[in-house]
Design a protein around this motif. Structure first.
Motif, PDB file in Angstrom:
ATOM      1  N   ARG A  49       0.850  -1.190   0.000  1.00 30.54           N
ATOM      2  CA  ARG A  49       0.000   0.000   0.000  1.00 30.54           C
ATOM      3  C   ARG A  49       0.887   1.243   0.000  1.00 30.54           C
ATOM      4  NH1 ARG A  49      -0.567   2.664   4.893  1.00 30.54           N
ATOM      5  NH2 ARG A  49       0.338   1.610   6.718  1.00 30.54           N
ATOM      6  N   ILE A  50       0.307   2.367  -0.337  1.00 30.61           N
ATOM      7  CA  ILE A  50       1.029   3.632  -0.304  1.00 30.61           C
ATOM      8  C   ILE A  50       1.105   4.097   1.153  1.00 30.61           C
ATOM      9  CG2 ILE A  50       0.993   6.022  -1.080  1.00 30.61           C
ATOM     10  CD1 ILE A  50      -0.596   4.991  -3.530  1.00 30.61           C
ATOM     11  N   ILE A  51       2.322   4.254   1.642  1.00 29.29           N
ATOM     12  CA  ILE A  51       2.514   4.567   3.063  1.00 29.29           C
ATOM     13  C   ILE A  51       2.741   6.064   3.226  1.00 29.29           C
ATOM     14  CG2 ILE A  51       3.984   4.167   5.074  1.00 29.29           C
ATOM     15  CD1 ILE A  51       4.533   1.387   3.938  1.00 29.29           C
ATOM     16  N   ALA A  52       1.920   6.692   4.037  1.00 23.42           N
ATOM     17  CA  ALA A  52       2.025   8.129   4.282  1.00 23.42           C
ATOM     18  C   ALA A  52       1.670   8.412   5.730  1.00 23.42           C
ATOM     19  CB  ALA A  52       1.118   8.906   3.341  1.00 23.42           C
ATOM     20  N   HIS A  53       2.177   9.521   6.240  1.00 22.94           N
ATOM     21  CA  HIS A  53       1.884   9.941   7.611  1.00 22.94           C
ATOM     22  C   HIS A  53       1.863  11.461   7.639  1.00 22.94           C
ATOM     23  CE1 HIS A  53       1.749  10.114  11.927  1.00 22.94           C
ATOM     24  NE2 HIS A  53       2.936  10.716  12.017  1.00 22.94           N
ATOM     25  N   GLU A  54       0.772  12.016   8.180  1.00 23.02           N
ATOM     26  CA  GLU A  54       0.608  13.471   8.277  1.00 23.02           C
ATOM     27  C   GLU A  54       0.780  14.149   6.917  1.00 23.02           C
ATOM     28  OE1 GLU A  54       3.367  14.752  11.222  1.00 23.02           O
ATOM     29  OE2 GLU A  54       2.132  14.057  12.914  1.00 23.02           O
ATOM     30  N   GLY A  55       0.264  13.492   5.883  1.00 24.39           N
ATOM     31  CA  GLY A  55       0.290  14.082   4.552  1.00 24.39           C
ATOM     32  C   GLY A  55       1.607  13.942   3.816  1.00 24.39           C
ATOM     33  N   ARG A  56       2.598  13.276   4.419  1.00 25.75           N
ATOM     34  CA  ARG A  56       3.906  13.107   3.775  1.00 25.75           C
ATOM     35  C   ARG A  56       4.123  11.639   3.419  1.00 25.75           C
ATOM     36  NH1 ARG A  56       7.962  15.596   8.022  1.00 25.75           N
ATOM     37  NH2 ARG A  56       9.485  15.067   6.396  1.00 25.75           N
ATOM     38  N   ILE A  57       4.560  11.411   2.192  1.00 28.95           N
ATOM     39  CA  ILE A  57       4.815  10.049   1.721  1.00 28.95           C
ATOM     40  C   ILE A  57       6.135   9.537   2.279  1.00 28.95           C
ATOM     41  CG2 ILE A  57       5.297   8.674  -0.353  1.00 28.95           C
ATOM     42  CD1 ILE A  57       3.465  10.634  -1.846  1.00 28.95           C
ATOM     43  N   CYS A  58       6.185   8.246   2.528  1.00 34.68           N
ATOM     44  CA  CYS A  58       7.406   7.618   3.025  1.00 34.68           C
ATOM     45  C   CYS A  58       8.206   7.059   1.845  1.00 34.68           C
ATOM     46  CB  CYS A  58       7.063   6.498   4.004  1.00 34.68           C
ATOM     47  SG  CYS A  58       8.514   5.763   4.767  1.00 34.68           S
ATOM     48  N   LEU A  59       9.448   7.536   1.667  1.00 41.04           N
ATOM     49  CA  LEU A  59      10.318   7.110   0.577  1.00 41.04           C
ATOM     50  C   LEU A  59      11.503   6.320   1.117  1.00 41.04           C
ATOM     51  CD1 LEU A  59      10.575  10.438  -1.465  1.00 41.04           C
ATOM     52  CD2 LEU A  59       8.813   8.688  -1.590  1.00 41.04           C
ATOM     53  N   VAL A  60      12.037   5.438   0.277  1.00 47.63           N
ATOM     54  CA  VAL A  60      13.244   4.696   0.618  1.00 47.63           C
ATOM     55  C   VAL A  60      14.351   5.114  -0.334  1.00 47.63           C
ATOM     56  CG1 VAL A  60      14.344   2.432   0.782  1.00 47.63           C
ATOM     57  CG2 VAL A  60      11.993   2.732   1.572  1.00 47.63           C
ATOM     58  N   CYS A  61      15.470   5.550   0.234  1.00 40.06           N
ATOM     59  CA  CYS A  61      16.626   5.976  -0.553  1.00 40.06           C
ATOM     60  C   CYS A  61      17.808   5.095  -0.148  1.00 40.06           C
ATOM     61  CB  CYS A  61      16.932   7.445  -0.280  1.00 40.06           C
ATOM     62  SG  CYS A  61      18.313   8.112  -1.225  1.00 40.06           S
ATOM     63  N   VAL A  62      18.518   4.542  -1.119  1.00 43.90           N
ATOM     64  CA  VAL A  62      19.616   3.610  -0.861  1.00 43.90           C
ATOM     65  C   VAL A  62      20.930   4.228  -1.315  1.00 43.90           C
ATOM     66  CG1 VAL A  62      20.600   1.360  -1.445  1.00 43.90           C
ATOM     67  CG2 VAL A  62      18.156   1.567  -1.006  1.00 43.90           C
ATOM     68  N   ARG A 606      -8.062   3.427 -14.310  1.00 46.87           N
ATOM     69  CA  ARG A 606      -8.131   4.359 -13.185  1.00 46.87           C
ATOM     70  C   ARG A 606      -6.825   5.102 -12.928  1.00 46.87           C
ATOM     71  NH1 ARG A 606     -11.391   0.035 -11.695  1.00 46.87           N
ATOM     72  NH2 ARG A 606     -13.438   0.577 -10.896  1.00 46.87           N
ATOM     73  N   TRP A 607      -5.699   4.559 -13.413  1.00 46.95           N
ATOM     74  CA  TRP A 607      -4.405   5.128 -13.055  1.00 46.95           C
ATOM     75  C   TRP A 607      -3.845   5.934 -14.221  1.00 46.95           C
ATOM     76  CZ3 TRP A 607      -1.167   2.278  -9.045  1.00 46.95           C
ATOM     77  CH2 TRP A 607      -0.135   3.109  -8.590  1.00 46.95           C
ATOM     78  N   PRO A 608      -3.644   7.242 -14.029  1.00 43.90           N
ATOM     79  CA  PRO A 608      -3.105   8.067 -15.120  1.00 43.90           C
ATOM     80  C   PRO A 608      -1.660   7.707 -15.408  1.00 43.90           C
ATOM     81  CG  PRO A 608      -3.170   9.334 -13.098  1.00 43.90           C
ATOM     82  CD  PRO A 608      -3.851   8.026 -12.804  1.00 43.90           C
ATOM     83  N   LYS A 609      -1.207   8.047 -16.599  1.00 44.60           N
ATOM     84  CA  LYS A 609       0.145   7.697 -17.012  1.00 44.60           C
ATOM     85  C   LYS A 609       1.170   8.775 -16.679  1.00 44.60           C
ATOM     86  CE  LYS A 609      -0.979   3.778 -18.756  1.00 44.60           C
ATOM     87  NZ  LYS A 609      -2.355   3.789 -18.249  1.00 44.60           N
ATOM     88  N   GLN A 610       0.729   9.984 -16.402  1.00 44.87           N
ATOM     89  CA  GLN A 610       1.710  11.037 -16.111  1.00 44.87           C
ATOM     90  C   GLN A 610       2.056  11.018 -14.636  1.00 44.87           C
ATOM     91  OE1 GLN A 610      -1.411  11.546 -16.787  1.00 44.87           O
ATOM     92  NE2 GLN A 610      -2.298  13.269 -15.667  1.00 44.87           N
ATOM     93  N   SER A 611       3.267  11.485 -14.302  1.00 43.51           N
ATOM     94  CA  SER A 611       3.688  11.538 -12.908  1.00 43.51           C
ATOM     95  C   SER A 611       3.268  12.869 -12.306  1.00 43.51           C
ATOM     96  CB  SER A 611       5.204  11.372 -12.813  1.00 43.51           C
ATOM     97  OG  SER A 611       5.852  12.450 -13.466  1.00 43.51           O
ATOM     98  N   GLY A 612       3.402  12.971 -10.967  1.00 43.80           N
ATOM     99  CA  GLY A 612       3.058  14.206 -10.296  1.00 43.80           C
ATOM    100  C   GLY A 612       2.725  13.976  -8.848  1.00 43.80           C
ATOM    101  N   SER A 613       2.176  14.995  -8.215  1.00 43.31           N
ATOM    102  CA  SER A 613       1.874  14.917  -6.795  1.00 43.31           C
ATOM    103  C   SER A 613       0.398  15.161  -6.577  1.00 43.31           C
ATOM    104  CB  SER A 613       2.717  15.939  -6.027  1.00 43.31           C
ATOM    105  OG  SER A 613       2.447  17.238  -6.514  1.00 43.31           O
ATOM    106  N   GLY A 614       0.045  15.477  -5.343  1.00 37.14           N
ATOM    107  CA  GLY A 614      -1.335  15.771  -5.008  1.00 37.14           C
ATOM    108  C   GLY A 614      -2.177  14.544  -4.844  1.00 37.14           C
ATOM    109  N   VAL A 615      -1.551  13.426  -4.488  1.00 34.40           N
ATOM    110  CA  VAL A 615      -2.294  12.184  -4.324  1.00 34.40           C
ATOM    111  C   VAL A 615      -2.518  11.929  -2.855  1.00 34.40           C
ATOM    112  CG1 VAL A 615      -2.282   9.740  -4.836  1.00 34.40           C
ATOM    113  CG2 VAL A 615      -1.174  11.329  -6.390  1.00 34.40           C
ATOM    114  N   HIS A 616      -3.701  11.458  -2.506  1.00 31.74           N
ATOM    115  CA  HIS A 616      -3.959  11.115  -1.108  1.00 31.74           C
ATOM    116  C   HIS A 616      -4.178   9.626  -1.002  1.00 31.74           C
ATOM    117  CE1 HIS A 616      -8.312  10.521  -1.778  1.00 31.74           C
ATOM    118  NE2 HIS A 616      -8.160  11.477  -2.656  1.00 31.74           N
ATOM    119  N   SER A 617      -3.768   9.058   0.100  1.00 34.60           N
ATOM    120  CA  SER A 617      -3.864   7.613   0.286  1.00 34.60           C
ATOM    121  C   SER A 617      -4.988   7.268   1.240  1.00 34.60           C
ATOM    122  CB  SER A 617      -2.546   7.055   0.834  1.00 34.60           C
ATOM    123  OG  SER A 617      -2.275   7.618   2.101  1.00 34.60           O
TER     124      SER A 617
END
Length: 617
Positions: A49-62, A606-617
């Motif tokens: 699932r898309i993991i978010a907390h307080e409106g901020r998405i959780c990312l993994v950087c290696v 249902r899923w658009p092909k362009q990238s961007g923000s403004g998504v809520h989980s």
């Protein structure tokens, strides 16, 4: 990107994670081959699932790179965790370590972020040195994320430092690469003295093959012309990439590795005894600030772009697997139909190549004796009325006895056994020809074994159903032709001539049943020139029994065909291929390729092909 409710899409993705392996197994493939599907290992490595907390998405950087490239320094600058840095040997050499934002301590399930890993708190740095620990162990610490002025536009970043890969430990490389499929962003760090080492270039290729987003950082550059040196190094890297065949291989998303590398974000940093995050600058003057690239709005854009790309690849892969499973199910079903049609054809030929005329005459005699009126038994047969008929019948008897009796009469069981042996050869040849791709299933050894299995079982006995269905017709004939019905003696003579119920007419004496095209049944054989069949047909015609004979012939052929079909299915087709195909069809049905295709289409719409923000989980 417009705002979207992802709950139903994520639910469908979760179903794909169940359906695709099931479909793979139904296609007789090993689960290990799933990682060969474009995008599959990348999707499996991500949370369901898309993991978010307080409106901020959780990312993994290696963080990736050789020893001494500055990974520990960047790790400390981004997280504040005081791991040793500089020129000393790094402690993070054998096991990966994750830095997790402190605000997520009680709200984030790390097992969901890193599926498949055993997670342990990092209590001391020696835990990272121990190369004997299991390769799926991941150690973590929490760090403060207190840059309040930037948080509204940022993501939660879980930073992972993987083991050095240019060491003598092969297990380090395996552990490092295992984290690639989980990362939203990979920061690949090098320094001038080692950027073109064989091990470094090989690992760069591995990273570029799997990374969703790649940041290439050149560190420890001498001032004041560090930007110029960084540009020369990057151009040299691209030159090598363009000339090396391995970099022309395809990534999981269909792009060439080299083409993906050319799109990487390139940064550089000078050698400094007191490094700062601001010292890491974009090679492209218009590029975003390093912090924003990995934690800010640009990182959020990268997240959605990468997730959409992974999902799009998996949808293509899942759709292809589902269609293949659906097509295989249809193919197997059709192959069963064709194979069974072969059984019907040969069974019909065997049944139509013989006729139990003796049993039919025996039936007529029994019914006539039962139904003949009592007054007729006391009356002498009128010679004048029957003489012509008797003369004609006796002439036919003599003709049959003198010409073809020995040639056309056979013991039914012996004749049928020979016919079945001939049928097996014909069936196996036809099945192997119809299923040329199934070489193992229809191997010579398996066909011989199936033949032996059939020979161990006697052909089924003939039920009396076909005779019972004719009794009413014979009674009706006896009532309509009382004077013919009185000729029991003549019928008995015919029964003796035909050998009673033990023998049948062989209607395919000219070359066997499969060489006698069209000779099915008494009428067909007579029309094809069989004197034996023609004489018997004439005998019954003289007695006004032709209609009954033809009806008996049709009922016999239909019943015996069905009995032989069941015999060949049970003891030849099922052991050879039927059970195998039906098992595979059941597995494909249970895997439900149609539902998988429906889920793929539902996500695509249902899923658009362009990238961007403004998504809520």
């Amino acid at each position: 990107m417009p705002k979207i409710d992802f709950s139903s899409i994520i639910q469908q993705i979760s179903r794909l994670l169940e359906w695709v392996p099931r479909l793979h197994r139904a296609l007789d493939r090993d689960d290990g081959e799933l990682n060969d599907l474009p995008g599959w290992s990348e999707l499996v490595g991500k949370p369901v699932r898309i993991i978010a907390h307080e409106g901020r998405i959780c990312l993994v950087c290696v963080l990736f790179g050789p020893s001494g490239a500055g990974k520990s320094t960047v790790f400390r600058l981004l997280t504040g965790i005081p791991v040793p840095a500089g020129e000393t040997r790094r402690p993070m050499t054998s096991n990966p370590a994750a830095a997790v934002p402190e605000p997520l301590r009680d709200v984030l399930d790390l097992g969901e972020i890193f599926p498949g890993y055993e997670l342990y708190p990092l209590q001391e740095m020696d835990m990272l040195r121990d190369g004997r620990r299991p390769g799926k162990n991941l150690y973590f610490q929490y760090y403060r994320d207190d840059q309040a002025d930037r948080q509204s536009e940022s993501a939660w970043m879980v930073l992972v430092d993987v083991p050095d890969f240019n060491t003598v430990e092969q297990s380090n490389r395996t552990r490092a690469e295992a984290m690639l499929g989980r990362a939203e962003t990979v920061i690949f760090m090098v320094y001038p003295e080692a950027y073109k080492d064989a091990a470094v270039m090989e690992q760069l290729r591995a990273v570029a093959r799997r990374a969703g987003h790649l940041v290439y950082v050149i560190t420890k550059l001498s001032t004041p012309n560090e930007a110029e040196v960084a540009r020369d190094i990057w151009e040299d890297v691209l030159k090598h990439v363009r000339q090396t065949p391995e970099f022309q291989d395809l990534r999981w998303d269909g792009r060439r590795i080299g083409a993906f590398l050319e799109q990487a974000a390139v940064y550089y940093a000078p050698r400094d005894v007191s490094p700062k995050l601001e010292d890491i600058r974009p090679l492209n003057p218009n590029g975003p600030d390093f912090w924003f690239l990995i934690k800010g709005q640009d990182a959020v854009e990268v997240y959605w772009s990468n997730l959409l790309e992974v999902v799009d690849q998996v949808l293509t892969s899942a759709g292809a697997v589902a269609r293949e499973a659906h097509d295989l199910r249809e193919s197997l079903t059709q192959r069963l139909v064709v194979a069974d049609r072969r059984i019907v054809e040969v069974s019909e030929r065997i049944a139509g190549s013989q006729f139990p005329a003796g049993e039919l005459v025996e039936l007529i005699i029994d019914v006539v004796k039962e139904s003949r009126p009592g007054w007729l038994r006391m009356v002498t047969l009128p010679v004048a009325r029957a003489a012509g008929m008797l003369l004609s019948l006796r002439g036919l008897f003599a003709r049959f006895r003198d010409t073809e009796r020995r040639a056309v009469l056979r013991d039914r069981r012996e004749l049928e056994r020979r016919r079945l042996e001939e049928a097996v050869v014909v069936l196996l040849e036809a099945w192997r020809r119809d299923n040329s791709s199934e070489t193992t299933l229809f191997s010579a050894e398996r066909c011989r074994e199936a033949t032996r299995h059939l020979q161990e079982h006697e052909p089924p006995p003939v039920r009396d159903d076909w005779k019972e269905a004719l009794r009413a017709d014979v009674r009706n004939w006896s009532r309509q032709h009382p004077w013919y019905g009185s000729l029991v003696g003549t019928l008995s003579e015919m029964l003796v001539l035909l050998g009673g119920a033990a023998l049948v007419l062989d209607l395919a004496v000219s070359g066997g049943v499969f060489g006698a095209v069209g000779q099915l049944g008494v009428a067909g054989a007579a029309g094809a020139g069989s004197l034996g069949a023609g004489t018997v047909l004439k005998m019954f015609e003289e007695l006004k029994l032709k209609d009954i004979l033809e009806k008996a012939d049709a009922k016999w052929r239909a019943q015996r065909r069905d009995e032989l079909e069941a015999h060949l299915r049970e003891y030849l087709a099922e052991p050879l291929f039927g059970r195998n195909w039906r098992k595979r069809i059941r597995a494909l049905d249970e895997a439900d390729p149609v539902a998988c295709l429906a889920a793929v289409e539902a996500i695509r719409t249902r899923w658009p092909k362009q990238s961007g923000s403004g998504v809520h989980s």
